[in-house]
Design a protein around this motif. Structure first.
Motif, mmCIF file in Angstrom:
data_model
loop_
_atom_site.group_PDB
_atom_site.id
_atom_site.type_symbol
_atom_site.label_atom_id
_atom_site.label_comp_id
_atom_site.label_asym_id
_atom_site.label_seq_id
_atom_site.Cartn_x
_atom_site.Cartn_y
_atom_site.Cartn_z
ATOM 1 N N VAL A 10 0.752 -1.113 -0.174
ATOM 2 C CA VAL A 10 -0.154 -0.060 0.374
ATOM 3 C C VAL A 10 0.838 1.476 -0.048
ATOM 4 C CG1 VAL A 10 -1.905 -1.112 1.359
ATOM 5 C CG2 VAL A 10 -0.244 -0.020 2.433
ATOM 6 N N TYR A 11 0.320 2.569 -0.689
ATOM 7 C CA TYR A 11 1.174 3.305 -0.323
ATOM 8 C C TYR A 11 0.672 3.899 1.037
ATOM 9 C CZ TYR A 11 1.584 4.474 -5.560
ATOM 10 O OH TYR A 11 2.395 3.665 -6.591
ATOM 11 N N ARG A 12 1.536 4.622 1.806
ATOM 12 C CA ARG A 12 1.900 5.213 2.647
ATOM 13 C C ARG A 12 2.123 6.680 2.681
ATOM 14 N NH1 ARG A 12 0.515 2.592 7.214
ATOM 15 N NH2 ARG A 12 -0.756 1.343 6.704
ATOM 16 N N GLY A 13 1.158 7.619 2.829
ATOM 17 C CA GLY A 13 1.460 9.037 3.511
ATOM 18 C C GLY A 13 2.674 10.057 2.012
ATOM 19 N N GLY A 14 1.979 10.669 2.382
ATOM 20 C CA GLY A 14 3.935 11.705 1.910
ATOM 21 C C GLY A 14 3.086 12.125 0.047
ATOM 22 N N SER A 349 6.044 11.035 11.363
ATOM 23 C CA SER A 349 5.528 10.157 11.643
ATOM 24 C C SER A 349 4.502 9.007 10.961
ATOM 25 C CB SER A 349 4.611 10.849 12.827
ATOM 26 O OG SER A 349 3.512 9.984 13.871
ATOM 27 N N LEU A 350 4.592 8.252 10.783
ATOM 28 C CA LEU A 350 4.120 7.653 9.923
ATOM 29 C C LEU A 350 2.922 6.808 10.204
ATOM 30 C CD1 LEU A 350 6.762 4.844 9.106
ATOM 31 C CD2 LEU A 350 5.777 6.495 8.031
ATOM 32 N N GLN A 351 2.414 7.089 11.767
ATOM 33 C CA GLN A 351 1.369 6.253 12.135
ATOM 34 C C GLN A 351 0.150 7.378 11.740
ATOM 35 O OE1 GLN A 351 4.114 5.413 13.893
ATOM 36 N NE2 GLN A 351 3.354 3.654 13.858
ATOM 37 N N PHE A 649 9.417 1.082 1.935
ATOM 38 C CA PHE A 649 10.966 0.916 1.215
ATOM 39 C C PHE A 649 10.119 2.206 -0.048
ATOM 40 C CE2 PHE A 649 8.247 -1.408 -2.065
ATOM 41 C CZ PHE A 649 7.583 -2.517 -1.336
ATOM 42 N N LEU A 650 11.322 2.831 -0.893
ATOM 43 C CA LEU A 650 11.056 4.043 -0.742
ATOM 44 C C LEU A 650 11.348 3.619 -2.674
ATOM 45 C CD1 LEU A 650 10.720 7.260 -0.467
ATOM 46 C CD2 LEU A 650 13.090 6.903 -0.684
ATOM 47 N N THR A 651 11.318 3.737 -3.521
ATOM 48 C CA THR A 651 11.110 3.587 -4.815
ATOM 49 C C THR A 651 12.086 4.196 -5.772
ATOM 50 O OG1 THR A 651 9.198 4.234 -5.913
ATOM 51 C CG2 THR A 651 9.293 1.762 -5.151
ATOM 52 N N GLU A 652 12.335 5.095 -7.175
ATOM 53 C CA GLU A 652 13.299 5.493 -6.957
ATOM 54 C C GLU A 652 11.919 6.043 -7.686
ATOM 55 O OE1 GLU A 652 14.652 3.924 -11.014
ATOM 56 O OE2 GLU A 652 13.965 2.656 -11.147
ATOM 57 N N PHE A 653 10.314 6.434 -7.760
ATOM 58 C CA PHE A 653 9.621 7.287 -8.341
ATOM 59 C C PHE A 653 9.454 8.224 -7.045
ATOM 60 C CE2 PHE A 653 9.411 3.575 -11.339
ATOM 61 C CZ PHE A 653 9.944 4.326 -12.351
ATOM 62 N N MET A 654 9.921 7.972 -6.495
ATOM 63 C CA MET A 654 10.358 8.158 -4.367
ATOM 64 C C MET A 654 8.443 7.370 -3.965
ATOM 65 S SD MET A 654 12.139 10.277 -3.841
ATOM 66 C CE MET A 654 14.289 9.878 -4.649
ATOM 67 N N ASP A 655 8.202 7.005 -4.279
ATOM 68 C CA ASP A 655 6.643 6.134 -3.807
ATOM 69 C C ASP A 655 7.110 5.842 -2.495
ATOM 70 O OD1 ASP A 655 5.230 7.466 -5.694
ATOM 71 O OD2 ASP A 655 5.306 5.446 -6.942
ATOM 72 N N LEU A 656 6.902 6.447 -1.436
ATOM 73 C CA LEU A 656 7.215 5.110 0.307
ATOM 74 C C LEU A 656 5.675 3.931 0.137
ATOM 75 C CD1 LEU A 656 8.688 5.557 2.883
ATOM 76 C CD2 LEU A 656 7.025 6.784 3.405
ATOM 77 N N LEU A 657 6.000 3.449 0.209
ATOM 78 C CA LEU A 657 5.307 1.784 0.067
ATOM 79 C C LEU A 657 5.657 0.678 1.560
ATOM 80 C CD1 LEU A 657 5.741 0.637 -3.432
ATOM 81 C CD2 LEU A 657 3.980 2.223 -2.795
ATOM 82 N N THR A 658 4.513 0.455 1.487
ATOM 83 C CA THR A 658 4.925 -0.539 2.486
ATOM 84 C C THR A 658 3.754 -1.517 2.599
ATOM 85 O OG1 THR A 658 4.660 -0.701 5.000
ATOM 86 C CG2 THR A 658 3.157 0.425 4.082
#
Lengths: 784, 531
Positions: A10-14, A349-351, A649-658
């Motif tokens: 899932v995409y997470r935040g940011g 804060s991720l939460q 984790f962060l992909t090269e497209f700057m997506d923060l996923l979990t």
């Protein structure tokens, strides 16, 4: 995204909140902005996100208030829909389906104007039907060849005309005449148009240019005799322009991160709001003119009162071009730490999906100028207890040598923030490739190891408190270099401490060296099949005897440190290898033809615990295990590795996923009840005077409401709602009314029945009879 | 709106030695008083009683100086040959001295002629001292013997013939009248008890022993010989405790300060080193002009007296702590009333607070930087007091301008006076390693900008030529240093290699010794260069 059992990515935040111009509601209480696939509604006072309007399946490309109803908002998206929302309570009102993708959105009265894919401005007439889903067929192209940027288009006075700029030409379209004028006044150079704004009361168009000039155009109703005047303050391109609703002021912003307020018709008077933090991308004004808002390139929206004073800052996760520090977790706050603004570290804060704060590492005034080399935070490391933070900042000038600073920050309990303890200027002669703290939390001394391209690694230790005497001030302990290590002039690429801090592994190109951090002697060297070591990590807990490394020749090796021999090795192109500090698990990201696979395994076991093909497209550049606050209790084998910690984790497209499990999502859904947030009024002096009275008044009302109202029976309702001319005779109704006031025998008998276990069948039949009688009565009244 | 971040002034480490309590203590002496004696000063002894005169033995004379006099208060000249080891008795009334002619003479401090002459040694007597019993004298001589004499009768009581080389130092116990210790060129230290015929303890120093010192508690003995200073634990039967090798020539003299916390050693390498007696680390260092032969420390460390081979006696007196400092008149402040205005106002309960933001105070150059007035910022940073007192601030401002990419703009367009001021600053601080990188870029930019006007102003040309000369000198100096570094590296590599082969079983002591010699030469060369 990708399904795997009950674990999914899932995409997470940011997400970006500065993508498009935000919108401020009519009462200035809410600010709406496009954020990824949803529209976020922020309170302009408390900076909190009140609602999230979800529904689009593509990037939201425009948000606008509905002119006819100020509580509704249109949004358009690349998924080809325009949606109308009721934003105060977050309800979707209408969906319009449309072929093609929408780039942006402009609204004028009943027409919605959208930019279609082929850079055309299209008018969409909305059919007036009550259906939820409407297919809009009524399209008419208004302008062609417009820029994809919505700030290059604006409606003039009362929607009479529409002005658009693109590159070196300006086009003004008059609705009444149904005629457009084109102007191409410049021959090139740096006069390219960047943005446009129309005066709300006057026939005047302001345009911003690439060279920092603002031009005010008048008399453009003919093709020839137009005039313009020039305002010049910005030194680089003007990125956004906006008139206040009454047209008294013009706001402009650019790379300088200064908001400039020009007086209309008195252009030599201007107000400035300098040092807003990052380049301004959009400027908007609320419909009542009370608030301005500026969007910035660092994913921030600043809300400014009309007296040019910052009142609130809505900050999203800053994702620059590259995350040089990697992802870190602050052991104290469990926040995700990465470099954000230039020269800052951000704590996220991720939460709560909220940026907690920025830590200023460089502590220098940021100069907003294109092409200027700035100090960047390139490395950061926390020690196990979160007491120490080490950061490396560097600045590379073209001609001069590299400027490097190593800074050590200690956590101050009183101020609850990091305080600079030691600055080491030029700790190494070349770039620092890796940095880590000794892991053991219980040890008295902490050691920091930094490895550099100059072929050395250095160990830094906290020295004894500086000698004190009467003449000098007391200085706390500071860090100093304890040991400089090298191995045959090879370049160290990675370093890693074992879990108990008793061993240090440094990867020198093809050789892994293991050192004793207390005596700094070289214990052993482990060499692997040719290839530079890319990642190194020690096993945790029961697997602490293993050292794992991956190299750039597609090999992963696991050494047993007790025997100093290779335990196993496998051929895998691991781009990232990381260890979970809470369990024995390790995660390896492998990059294969454009997508990334994930393997979670224990070093001691041959089979991976979990593996997933094509986790995401593109390379994963950084990843981190974050400890969970509450442990999950998942029994399924494939998701057990997520019990103690989460993998971001962060992909090269700057997506923060979990990764999230089904159980977790259910829990989230259950807890995320729609809370109606009481957006309280600001504490103005007026409120202080009147608020008290209002409170008292409210209290009275409540007490009045608390008095129990008479139970309204069906009969009374019938009586009061039925028109008088169809009612039966009052004498007939009276008896019925009187009866309805009596306490029902059935209820008492029920209560009795419950008390005596209902063994008397006789009373039961009796009560059922009466019940039926009442039902008959009501039937009768209805019929009559 | 974030507030303006002022320019960071880096707190760079000060170059040179660290300031500790010891350096402060030992630097608190006045400039030395230099007195020319007739020959090399071989011994200095302080009288144990007030006013603590001291006897200086030099060539054929013994001078007695008062604590503050620069002229001798008393002179004993009746020696046939070089006198040695003039020492006071514990009551300060009698003085004993050895002589090259093997006769030991006893003087009354008030008198002129010798009271007694003790004849019995066959060679020069270098050691003479009173025992704690006050009626005996210990002497040691180049005839390998040490003897005890009875003072009144001038009779030899005992003679010990255990040493096998010259005996050049000796010390008597202050607590026990029978114990004394001698050190000899046969590398041994021997502890004698006058009640027995033989020495009771023997220690091997490893080098010819030049000086001995007993701690006040007499549990520890310090010996100096060769380049080593060694500390022995007498209570553990003469066990060696520490061996210190901080001098690179023979250590000639030892002393203990009044508190017993610091040990001083003087050497032919012209240094006096001060050690901490708890960890035996060097805490301070004095440099002298010539090789030091003798050292004396007045009670309470009031003065340090050093005698050298070039027959100079150097006396350093302690600075008086109670010297009144000129205190400037305190600045007049506004009256109490002005300051208290409104301070004692108590807000009422319903008052609405309007908080006034604290005003940020900025330095002058920061104010200019905030307005992007780069030239003016540089001008303010180059103000006379700032560039003299705090060059680091000026350099920080230049660095900040460089970071902003506007250093060229700031440096350009200056007239002769401004430019010469700037060049003066650059020349003055160019070779401070803290500032060199920044100032080098500055100088480069200045040359780039003003190269077309060179030759128009004599002042500027002079500065530029000066700068060029300085640079040439520095380059030459750096080259030399690199050469030395290369030599040292070769040496280290060589010695490491030898060590490995020595482990393999080859006797390599000679090469090792040779190494040390070469190393010593290189080291001295480098120290000369540094000074």
């Amino acid at each position: 995204m990708v399904e795997y059992g009950d674990i999914r990515v899932v995409y997470r935040g940011g997400s970006k909140i500065n993508f498009r111009k935000p919108v401020i509601s009519n009462d200035s209480r809410f600010l709406l902005c496009a954020s990824g696939e949803s529209v976020k509604v922020f309170s302009s006072v408390t900076e909190e996100c009140v609602h999230e309007l979800r529904g689009h399946t593509g990037q939201v490309t425009g948000v606008l208030l509905r002119p006819s109803n100020h509580l509704q908002v249109y949004s358009c998206s690349t998924d080809g829909t325009v949606r109308l929302w009721d934003f105060t309570d977050g309800i979707l009102v209408r969906v319009k389906n449309e072929k093609g993708t929408f780039r942006t959105l402009v609204v004028k009265q009943v027409c919605v104007f959208v930019f279609a894919e082929l850079f055309q401005l299209v008018a969409v007439n909305l059919p007036q039907t009550p259906d939820q889903l409407v297919e809009a067929r009524d399209l008419s192209a208004v302008l062609s060849d417009v820029s994809s940027n919505p700030s290059t288009i604006a409606f003039g006075r009362g929607g009479e005309y529409l002005a658009s700029v693109n590159n070196l030409k300006m086009e003004i379209y008059f609705f009444k005449k149904n005629k457009s004028y084109r102007f191409e006044p410049f021959n090139g150079g740096k006069n390219t148009f960047t943005c446009i704004a129309c005066h709300p009361k006057d026939d005047c168009v302001a345009t911003g240019h690439d060279d920092g000039k603002i031009r005010l155009w008048r008399n453009f109703k003919q093709k020839k005799e137009y005039t313009y005047s020039t305002l010049h303050w910005h030194h680089s391109a003007v990125s956004s322009l906006c008139f206040t609703p009454e047209g008294t002021n013009l706001l402009s912003g650019g790379v300088e991160s200064v908001l400039v307020q020009w007086r209309y018709n008195q252009e030599n008077q201007k107000d400035f709001l300098p040092r807003l933090g990052a380049a301004i991308t959009h400027v908007t004004v609320s419909p009542d003119g009370a608030l301005f808002s500026t969007s910035h390139s660092d994913n921030k929206i600043t809300i400014i009162q009309s007296c040019v004073k910052v009142s609130a800052v809505i900050q999203g996760l800053v994702k620059g071009e590259n995350v040089t520090t990697g992802l870190l977790v602050d052991p104290r706050s469990k926040a995700l730490v990465l470099n954000g603004r230039p020269g800052h570290l951000q704590f996220y804060s991720l939460q709560r999906d909220k940026l907690l704060f920025h830590l200023d590492i460089v502590q220098q005034e940021y100069i907003h100028e294109a092409g200027l080399e700035q100090f960047e935070v390139v490395r950061a490391a926390f020690d196990a207890s979160g007491l120490w933070l080490a950061t490396v900042e560097e600045r590379k000038q073209k001609s001069a040598e590299l400027e490097l600073n190593l800074k050590l920050w200690s956590f101050d309990e009183q101020t609850q923030s990091f305080v600079l303890n030691t600055t080491v200027s030029a700790p190494h002669e070349a770039r620092i490739t890796a940095m880590c703290f000794s892991q053991a939390a219980d040890s008295q001394t902490t050691t920091l190891v930094s490895a550099s391209r100059d072929g050395h690694f250095k160990a830094w230790q906290l020295g004894l408190p500086a000698h004190t005497d009467g003449t000098q001030e007391y200085e706390g302990p500071s860090w100093s270099c304890d040991f400089v290590g090298a191995y045959h002039g090879l370049v160290p690429r990675c370093c890693c401490f074992s879990a108990d801090g008793s061993l240090l592994a440094v990867g020198f190109q093809e050789v892994v060296t293991v050192w004793n951090p207390t005596s700094w002697e070289l214990l052993t060297t482990l060499s692997q099949p040719p290839g530079d070591v890319r990642n190194l990590c020690f096993g945790q807990l029961s697997c602490s005897k293993y050292l794992l490394g991956s190299n750039n020749k597609k090999m992963v090796c696991c050494w047993n440190l007790l025997t100093c021999s290779l335990e196993w090795s496998t051929s895998m192109d691991v781009s990232l290898l990381l260890v979970d500090s809470r369990s024995e698990n390790m995660a390896a990201f492998c990059c294969q033809d454009g997508s990334t696979d994930l393997f979670v395994f224990k070093p001691s076991e041959p089979r991976p615990l979990f593996s997933q093909k094509a986790v995401c497209s593109g390379r994963v550049i950084h990843a981190v295990f974050t400890p969970r606050e509450v442990m999950l209790e998942s029994s399924e084998e494939s998701s057990q590795w997520l019990n103690r910690s989460q993998l971001y984790f962060l992909t090269e497209f700057m997506d923060l996923l979990t990764f999230s499990t089904k159980a977790e999502e259910e829990k989230l859904m259950a807890s995320s009840k729609q809370l109606v947030i009481d957006d309280t009024v600001a504490m103005t002096p007026f409120y202080l005077l009147l608020g008290k009275h209002r409170h008292e008044h409210l209290g009275n009302e409540e007490s009045a409401e608390r008095t129990p109202l008479p139970q309204s029976s069906v009969a009374i309702k019938e009586l009061l709602q039925t028109p008088a001319h169809v009612l039966p005779a009052t004498s007939f109704l009276c008896s019925m009314f009187a009866k309805s006031l009596l306490i029902s025998v059935t209820e008492t008998s029920r209560r009795v029945g419950h008390r005596f276990n209902l063994n008397n069948s006789d009373s039961d039949s009796n009560s059922s009879f009466r019940f039926r009688f009442f039902e008959d009565m009501t039937c009768f009244t209805r019929a009559s | 709106m974030a507030s303006f971040k002022p320019t960071q002034i880096p707190d760079l480490p000060k170059l040179g030695e660290k300031i500790t309590e010891d350096t402060l203590y030992w630097k608190n002496y006045k400039a030395p008083v230099q007195i020319k004696e007739f020959g090399a000063v071989s011994n200095i002894d302080f009288s144990p009683v007030s006013p603590h005169n001291f006897a200086v033995t030099a060539f054929t004379r013994i001078h007695i100086y008062g604590p503050f006099s620069q002229e001798p208060v008393k002179t004993f000249t009746r020696f046939k040959d070089t006198a040695y080891c003039g020492r006071f008795r514990s009551d300060g009334q009698l003085l004993v001295a050895g002589c090259e002619d093997s006769v030991v003479r006893l003087y009354d401090v008030g008198g002129k002629a010798a009271l007694r002459m003790y004849k019995g040694h066959t060679k020069a007597v270098h050691v003479a001292d009173f025992t704690t019993g006050r009626y005996q004298i210990l002497t040691a001589s180049d005839d390998y013997t040490c003897r005890l004499w009875d003072i009144p009768n001038a009779v030899e009581l005992t003679a010990y013939q255990e040493h096998t080389d010259y005996v050049r130092c000796g010390v008597t116990s202050k607590l026990n009248r029978d114990l004394f210790i001698t050190g000899s060129y046969d590398h041994t230290l021997r502890v004698f008890d006058s009640r027995t015929e033989k020495s009771v303890m023997t220690m091997d120093h490893g080098q010819p022993v030049e000086s001995l010192l007993l701690y006040p508690s007499e549990g520890l003995l310090v010996s100096a010989g060769g380049r080593y200073v060694k500390v022995w634990d007498l209570l553990k039967g003469g066990q060696p405790l520490v061996s210190l090798k901080n001098h690179h020539k023979t250590v000639t003299c030892l002393a203990l300060n009044s508190s017993g916390q610091r040990l001083l050693s003087a050497s032919l390498d012209r240094h006096v080193k001060v050690y901490n007696t708890t960890n035996y680390k060097v805490v301070h260092n004095f440099d002298y002009a010539a090789a030091i032969l003798s050292l004396g420390l007045a009670p309470d460390d009031e003065s340090i007296v050093v005698g050298m081979t070039n027959s100079i006696l150097s006396i350093k007196h302690r600075k008086n702590l109670e010297e009144p400092k000129e205190t400037s008149k305190p600045r007049r402040r506004p009256s109490y009333r002005v300051f208290m205005k409104g301070k004692n106002f108590v807000p009422k309960q319903d008052d609405y607070f309007v908080s006034k933001p604290a005003r940020q105070h900025l330095a002058k150059y920061d104010k200019q930087l905030k307005r992007f007035n780069v030239s003016k910022a540089l001008d303010t940073a180059l103000e006379a007091w700032l560039r003299r007192k705090k060059p680091e601030v000026t350099v920080a401002v230049i660095k900040e301008l460089d970071r902003r990419g506007t250093l060229k703009n700031a440096l350009a367009g200056r007239d002769e006076e401004q430019l010469s001021r700037l060049l003066c600053f650059v020349i003055g601080n160019f070779f401070d390693t803290r500032f060199t990188p920044v100032l080098a870029t500055t100088a480069e930019i200045v040359l780039d900008i003003y190269q077309c006007v060179i030759g128009q102003s004599a002042v500027i040309d002079r500065h530029l030529i000066h700068l060029q000369k300085l640079l040439e000198k520095e380059i030459y100096y750096q080259k030399d240093l690199m050469e030395i570094l290369g030599m040292l590296d070769t040496m280290f590599a060589f010695s490491l290699l030898r060590k490995e082969t020595a482990v393999a079983g080859l006797p390599e002591c000679h090469t090792a010794a040779a190494n040390v010699e070469i190393f010593k030469i290189v080291f001295e060369q480098s120290t000369c260069l540094y000074t």
